[in-house]
Design a protein around this motif. Structure first.
Motif, short mmCIF file in Angstrom:
data_model
loop_
_atom_site.label_atom_id
_atom_site.label_comp_id
_atom_site.label_asym_id
_atom_site.label_seq_id
_atom_site.Cartn_x
_atom_site.Cartn_y
_atom_site.Cartn_z
N LEU A 72 0.88 -1.16 0.04
CA LEU A 72 -0.12 -0.05 0.04
C LEU A 72 0.89 1.24 0.02
O LEU A 72 1.83 1.28 0.81
N LEU A 73 0.63 2.30 -0.98
CA LEU A 73 1.34 3.36 -1.12
C LEU A 73 0.62 4.52 -0.97
O LEU A 73 -0.59 4.73 -1.63
N VAL A 74 1.17 5.50 0.05
CA VAL A 74 -0.18 6.64 0.41
C VAL A 74 0.33 7.71 -0.64
O VAL A 74 1.50 8.05 -0.72
N CYS A 75 -0.66 8.09 -1.28
CA CYS A 75 -0.37 9.07 -2.64
C CYS A 75 -1.11 10.27 -2.42
O CYS A 75 -1.09 11.07 -3.59
N SER A 76 -1.48 10.61 -1.50
CA SER A 76 -2.17 12.32 -1.74
C SER A 76 -1.19 13.25 -2.06
O SER A 76 -0.06 13.26 -1.36
N PRO A 77 -1.53 14.20 -2.81
CA PRO A 77 -0.58 15.10 -3.21
C PRO A 77 -0.74 16.29 -1.99
O PRO A 77 0.15 17.18 -2.13
N ASP A 78 -1.69 16.40 -0.98
CA ASP A 78 -1.57 17.15 0.19
C ASP A 78 -0.61 16.71 1.32
O ASP A 78 -0.59 15.67 1.57
#
Length: 420
Positions: free
Chosen positions: A56-62
């Protein structure tokens, strides 16, 4: 998968993955086609084809949301994963591309637990900023990666298939390309921006921002010399700085400054980007105090920029000290808008002697100090980072002898460098 997640995962087949498993760093890549006989990368070569693996990779631009969710995701997974599921850290990056690093977690379990795990991951993928992959071993020993994707016009999950292949170890740890103004802050404005961004979720951030000096005040050079004493806990900094204050008639300051004490416990609970920005701003408050008090007396400072940067760099990079950014890298530069001291002294003692002193003190250790005691590689990274920071560089002093001998040695350095 949300559109902003898709944009962050561009050039997916060009990405390299770093798996931190059992204290070792293992790199692997992916390719779209099976080109025949290819060596299976470790640790996949050690896995059984019955194993089920996921990432699982956390990908939020924020960046603030991403940092907070990364920590929350770990807690969520550890609460809901079935017993016997192995858990590790994984990241993905484009080689030599700044700010391409995406962090996440890797799971390995038996086929019996796969349904439960996939239900959990499917729910996460639908509601949270994550990219999910599953990994399967074939009869030929080859492993494939399946990137989950939810089609907008169809129900059900679609996957893109890639073959897992070995990858070259990059010339520098991928975190090194993502470190500036993320783990280490090199300007007043960049650190301020982080606290401004999290003001709606951390009310205390506003109080800290209200205390900050102007850029001019943080750079103003005082009339008297400024001597910074650095070192790990229990190297004798407190004893030495107080002795220097009394001997030289100096003013003793500490970083982080006392005025930030009410909020330290709050920010210590936050993700690295928020915590590091908070402590970086503490240096600018200390710099203002230095410029004011340094018009009247010499200044002795118990820790300053070197500590903030060295711990941040050592935490961001995993593995042995050779994974640190190379000597001369911009990550070791002094912030251009922060007052520079006249002399920086780094106290060192033998690791066993330092542990003995800590036990005798009987004080509560910070999380980073506990990590120093339990993780030899982390301690070596911290020490190496101290030595590589420039502007000015540290002068190392062995603090193993008696306090009086250490004092005399440091006084000689001060008189030679600062003419006191």
């Amino acid at each position: 998968m949300a559109k902003n997640v898709k944009s962050l995962l561009s050039r997916w087949s060009s990405r390299v993955f770093l798996l931190e498993l059992d204290g070792a760093l293992q790199y692997f890549g992916i390719q779209k086609k099976n080109w025949g006989e290819v060596k299976v990368p470790w640790p996949f070569s050690k896995f059984h084809k019955q194993d089920r693996c996921y990432s699982l990779l956390v990908c939020s631009p924020d960046r603030i949301r991403k940092a907070k969710f990364y920590g929350e995701l770990k807690d969520k997974l550890l609460r809901h994963l079935p017993p016997g599921c192995d858990f590790a850290v994984i990241s993905s990056f484009l080689p030599n591309v700044k700010d391409s690093l995406i962090k996440g977690y890797f799971l390995k379990s038996s086929i019996e637990n796969s349904s439960q795990i996939e239900r959990l991951l499917s729910d996460l993928e639908q509601h949270d900023p994550v990219s999910v992959c599953s990994y399967y071993g074939g009869e030929d020993g080859r492993w494939t990666q399946h990137l989950w994707s939810r089609a907008e016009s169809e129900l059900g999950r679609m996957t893109k298939k890639y073959y897992v292949v070995p990858a070259e170890v990059p010339p520098c740890h991928p975190s090194a390309l993502n470190m500036i103004n993320s783990d280490v802050f090199y300007s007043f404005d960049e650190a301020c921006d982080v606290l401004k961004e999290c003001g709606d979720i951390i009310p205390e951030a506003t109080s800290v921002l209200e205390m900050l000096p102007s850029r001019v005040e943080a750079m103003r050079k005082p009339d008297f010399p400024v001597v910074v004493i650095e070192g790990l806990d229990a190297t004798g900094k407190t004893t030495l700085t107080e002795s220097l204050r009394d001997t030289l008639g100096a003013t003793l300051l500490r970083s982080p400054p006392e005025c930030l004490s009410p909020w330290r416990a709050r920010f210590d609970q936050e993700p690295p980007i928020i915590r590091r920005a908070f402590y970086a701003l503490g240096n600018y408050i200390t710099a203002e105090q230095i410029s004011q008090e340094g018009m009247k007396t010499p200044i002795i400072v118990d820790r300053f920029w070197h500590s903030t940067a060295a711990y941040a760099i050592a935490t961001a990079v995993s593995g042995p000290e050779c994974n640190l950014p190379s000597m001369g890298s911009e990550v070791y530069s002094w912030p251009s808008d922060l007052l520079q001291p006249s002399l920086v002294v780094l106290l060192t003692v033998d690791p066993e002697e330092r542990k003995r002193r800590l036990r005798n003190r009987g004080q509560m250790e910070t999380d980073e100090e506990k990590e120093l005691d339990h993780n030899r590689l982390f301690r070596l990274r911290v020490e190496e980072a101290y030595w590589r920071i420039s502007g000015p560089a540290c002068v190392t002093v062995d603090a193993s002898p008696s306090a009086d001998l250490v004092l005399q040695q440091v006084l000689l350095l001060i008189r030679g460098k600062c003419h006191l």
